[in-house]
Scaffold this motif. Structure first.
Motif, PDB file in Angstrom:
ATOM      1  N   LYS A   2       0.861  -1.205   0.000  1.00  0.00           N
ATOM      2  CA  LYS A   2       0.000   0.000   0.000  1.00  0.00           C
ATOM      3  C   LYS A   2       0.892   1.250   0.000  1.00  0.00           C
ATOM      4  O   LYS A   2       0.945   1.971  -0.984  1.00  0.00           O
ATOM      5  N   ASP A   3       1.608   1.476   1.121  1.00  0.00           N
ATOM      6  CA  ASP A   3       2.533   2.625   1.149  1.00  0.00           C
ATOM      7  C   ASP A   3       3.696   2.397   0.167  1.00  0.00           C
ATOM      8  O   ASP A   3       4.187   3.332  -0.460  1.00  0.00           O
ATOM      9  N   VAL A   4       4.147   1.165   0.112  1.00  0.00           N
ATOM     10  CA  VAL A   4       5.233   0.803  -0.815  1.00  0.00           C
ATOM     11  C   VAL A   4       4.746  -0.379  -1.660  1.00  0.00           C
ATOM     12  O   VAL A   4       4.442  -1.449  -1.116  1.00  0.00           O
ATOM     13  N   LEU A   5       4.658  -0.189  -2.966  1.00  0.00           N
ATOM     14  CA  LEU A   5       4.258  -1.315  -3.835  1.00  0.00           C
ATOM     15  C   LEU A   5       5.405  -2.321  -3.853  1.00  0.00           C
ATOM     16  O   LEU A   5       6.576  -1.929  -3.903  1.00  0.00           O
ATOM     17  N   VAL A   6       5.065  -3.614  -3.815  1.00  0.00           N
ATOM     18  CA  VAL A   6       6.115  -4.641  -3.748  1.00  0.00           C
ATOM     19  C   VAL A   6       6.021  -5.572  -4.968  1.00  0.00           C
ATOM     20  O   VAL A   6       5.022  -6.260  -5.177  1.00  0.00           O
ATOM     21  N   ILE A   7       7.108  -5.567  -5.736  1.00  0.00           N
ATOM     22  CA  ILE A   7       7.192  -6.392  -6.953  1.00  0.00           C
ATOM     23  C   ILE A   7       8.308  -7.419  -6.765  1.00  0.00           C
ATOM     24  O   ILE A   7       9.441  -7.045  -6.429  1.00  0.00           O
ATOM     25  N   GLY A   8       8.020  -8.691  -6.980  1.00  0.00           N
ATOM     26  CA  GLY A   8       9.050  -9.727  -6.878  1.00  0.00           C
ATOM     27  C   GLY A   8       9.120 -10.533  -8.170  1.00  0.00           C
ATOM     28  O   GLY A   8       8.322 -10.354  -9.087  1.00  0.00           O
ATOM     29  N   VAL A   9      10.077 -11.445  -8.204  1.00  0.00           N
ATOM     30  CA  VAL A   9      10.231 -12.341  -9.357  1.00  0.00           C
ATOM     31  C   VAL A   9      10.407 -13.756  -8.817  1.00  0.00           C
ATOM     32  O   VAL A   9      11.065 -13.944  -7.792  1.00  0.00           O
ATOM     33  N   ASP A  10       9.859 -14.731  -9.467  1.00  0.00           N
ATOM     34  CA  ASP A  10       9.944 -16.185  -9.214  1.00  0.00           C
ATOM     35  C   ASP A  10       8.539 -16.793  -9.126  1.00  0.00           C
ATOM     36  O   ASP A  10       8.308 -17.868  -9.628  1.00  0.00           O
ATOM     37  N   ALA A  11       7.625 -16.121  -8.399  1.00  0.00           N
ATOM     38  CA  ALA A  11       6.282 -16.680  -8.148  1.00  0.00           C
ATOM     39  C   ALA A  11       6.353 -17.971  -7.324  1.00  0.00           C
ATOM     40  O   ALA A  11       5.686 -18.961  -7.629  1.00  0.00           O
ATOM     41  N   VAL A  12       7.166 -17.936  -6.257  1.00  0.00           N
ATOM     42  CA  VAL A  12       7.225 -19.075  -5.327  1.00  0.00           C
ATOM     43  C   VAL A  12       6.029 -18.992  -4.370  1.00  0.00           C
ATOM     44  O   VAL A  12       5.383 -17.945  -4.252  1.00  0.00           O
ATOM     45  N   TRP A  66      19.138 -22.603 -26.795  1.00  0.00           N
ATOM     46  CA  TRP A  66      18.371 -22.143 -25.636  1.00  0.00           C
ATOM     47  C   TRP A  66      17.057 -22.915 -25.574  1.00  0.00           C
ATOM     48  O   TRP A  66      16.263 -22.862 -26.516  1.00  0.00           O
ATOM     49  N   ILE A  67      16.849 -23.638 -24.496  1.00  0.00           N
ATOM     50  CA  ILE A  67      15.576 -24.323 -24.265  1.00  0.00           C
ATOM     51  C   ILE A  67      14.855 -23.481 -23.212  1.00  0.00           C
ATOM     52  O   ILE A  67      15.184 -23.518 -22.029  1.00  0.00           O
ATOM     53  N   LYS A  68      13.901 -22.694 -23.694  1.00  0.00           N
ATOM     54  CA  LYS A  68      13.279 -21.661 -22.848  1.00  0.00           C
ATOM     55  C   LYS A  68      12.125 -22.184 -22.011  1.00  0.00           C
ATOM     56  O   LYS A  68      11.345 -23.009 -22.492  1.00  0.00           O
ATOM     57  N   SER A  69      11.984 -21.644 -20.801  1.00  0.00           N
ATOM     58  CA  SER A  69      10.803 -21.974 -19.997  1.00  0.00           C
ATOM     59  C   SER A  69       9.699 -20.963 -20.335  1.00  0.00           C
ATOM     60  O   SER A  69       9.989 -19.820 -20.683  1.00  0.00           O
ATOM     61  N   ILE A  70       8.461 -21.421 -20.197  1.00  0.00           N
ATOM     62  CA  ILE A  70       7.319 -20.545 -20.493  1.00  0.00           C
ATOM     63  C   ILE A  70       6.719 -20.094 -19.165  1.00  0.00           C
ATOM     64  O   ILE A  70       6.455 -20.912 -18.285  1.00  0.00           O
ATOM     65  N   GLU A  71       6.543 -18.773 -19.025  1.00  0.00           N
ATOM     66  CA  GLU A  71       6.184 -18.223 -17.710  1.00  0.00           C
ATOM     67  C   GLU A  71       5.143 -17.127 -17.782  1.00  0.00           C
ATOM     68  O   GLU A  71       4.957 -16.525 -18.830  1.00  0.00           O
ATOM     69  N   GLY A  72       4.482 -16.863 -16.649  1.00  0.00           N
ATOM     70  CA  GLY A  72       3.439 -15.840 -16.601  1.00  0.00           C
ATOM     71  C   GLY A  72       3.733 -14.761 -15.566  1.00  0.00           C
ATOM     72  O   GLY A  72       4.830 -14.687 -15.010  1.00  0.00           O
ATOM     73  N   VAL A  73       2.722 -13.937 -15.317  1.00  0.00           N
ATOM     74  CA  VAL A  73       2.811 -12.877 -14.290  1.00  0.00           C
ATOM     75  C   VAL A  73       1.612 -13.063 -13.375  1.00  0.00           C
ATOM     76  O   VAL A  73       0.495 -13.263 -13.855  1.00  0.00           O
TER      77      VAL A  73
END
Ligand code: AHR
Length: 325
Positions: free
Chosen positions: A251-261, A303-310
């Motif tokens: 809320k006060d600070v928006l929090v964005i991460g990566v991995d989706a664990v 390159w064998i790429k992984s397919i990912e979302g948000v």
């Protein structure tokens, strides 16, 4: 392999058990020889990495391959030692999750001289002779950085004025840290009101994420509008620092991460994190298939790429039961 890349991530997961049942290393198995793979892992710095290790171990065991596992505890010299030991043991294939991009030329040349194919997983390298490695199995980190920035642009499109961002970078010199920064900045540079006011490494760990965020808060206080962390573990550590500073994460600070664990989904469901950009650690089945092909001399794509979302917080509760890591 190409058809694999085109499938959705869900379909890849659904087919994983089928892939595991199928063993592509026909030559060695027909000859009664078990494929022996040496795996030089970075360490266990994050929830993502633990899931990655488990995926590789499970896929190797399901395929009936012998896996020699080495945990480098976040030290490149340990990974180099492990590779040399795998060469001495004459393994069929080496899988390397390189901690950082540089410093691999000599040891990869040694593996090539010993005719042992090296597969890079989860992170890539920069070497003078690219023929010293066979394929890279992993994510498009630049795209992950772009996705994080695109989410931020969309989420703040109805606001005015400066948007002050602090960035927690991953391990210095590592492929995901370099590229997630690059992709994020690439999207934001056309929008000058988005300003990265502080950027520092927290080594992909929760403990350092908290520590560095505390320092950011001390220096910038309420000026901080957004936290962009190169992985969820650092974001989760930073959330604690934000709360301890008397501010509301998400809320006060928006929090964005990566991995989706899973930890990020829990934080989103608790209303403490806004979004996580997916980075798939479940590379075991693709790695085993690539290892078998490399060992039997087949040519692999570079390159064998992984397919990912948000995954934004709005979908977290619905998606949580489907998460595998
Ligand atoms: O190489 C992938 C990265 O390494 C993950 O995003 C991070 O969590 C891990 O430690």
């Amino acid at each position: 392999m190409k058809s694999l890349q085109r499938r959705t991530f869900a379909a890849v997961l659904a087919s994983a058990s089928l892939m595991l049942a199928w063993s592509p290393f026909a030559h060695a198995q027909a000859a009664g020889k078990k494929l022996v793979i040496g795996f030089a892992q970075t360490g266990a710095e994050s929830e993502w990495r633990t899931a990655n290790t488990e995926s590789v171990k499970a896929a190797a065991s399901a395929a009936g391959y012998e896996l020699k596992f080495s945990d480098a505890q976040q030290k490149q010299e340990n990974q180099i030692k492990a590779i040399r030991s795998f060469i001495a043991q004459k393994v069929d294939v080496i899988i390397l999750a390189p901690l950082v991009t540089t410093g691999w030329d000599t040891v990869l040349r040694e593996a090539k001289a010993a005719k042992i194919p090296v597969i890079l997983e989860s992170r890539s390298v920069v070497v003078k002779d690219p023929s010293t490695w066979t394929t890279f199995v992993g994510s498009d980190f630049v795209e992950e950085g772009r996705r994080a920035a695109q989410w931020l642009l969309g989420h703040t499109k109805n606001t005015t004025g400066d948007v002050n961002i602090v960035e927690l970078q991953g391990t210095v010199g590592s492929d995901p840290a370099i590229e997630r920064k690059k992709g994020f900045e690439e999207v934001l540079k056309a929008n000058p009101r988005y300003k990265i006011i502080r950027s520092q490494t927290a080594d992909f760990t929760r403990a350092k994420g908290k520590e560095v965020m505390e320092a950011f808060l001390k220096a910038e206080g309420k000026k901080i509008n957004v936290l962009y962390a190169h992985n969820d573990d650092m974001a989760i550590g930073a959330i604690q620092a934000i709360e301890e500073a008397g501010l509301k994460p998400a809320k006060d600070v928006l929090v964005i991460g990566v991995d989706a664990v899973k930890g990020a989904f829990e934080a989103m469901i608790a209303g403490k994190m806004n979004v996580s950009v997916e980075c798939n650690p479940l590379l075991g089945p693709q790695l085993m298939e690539a290892a078998a092909k490399a060992a039997s001399g087949q040519t692999l794509p570079r390159w064998i790429k992984s397919i990912e979302g948000v995954f934004p917080a709005e979908v977290a509760a619905k998606e949580f039961p489907n998460r595998k890591y």
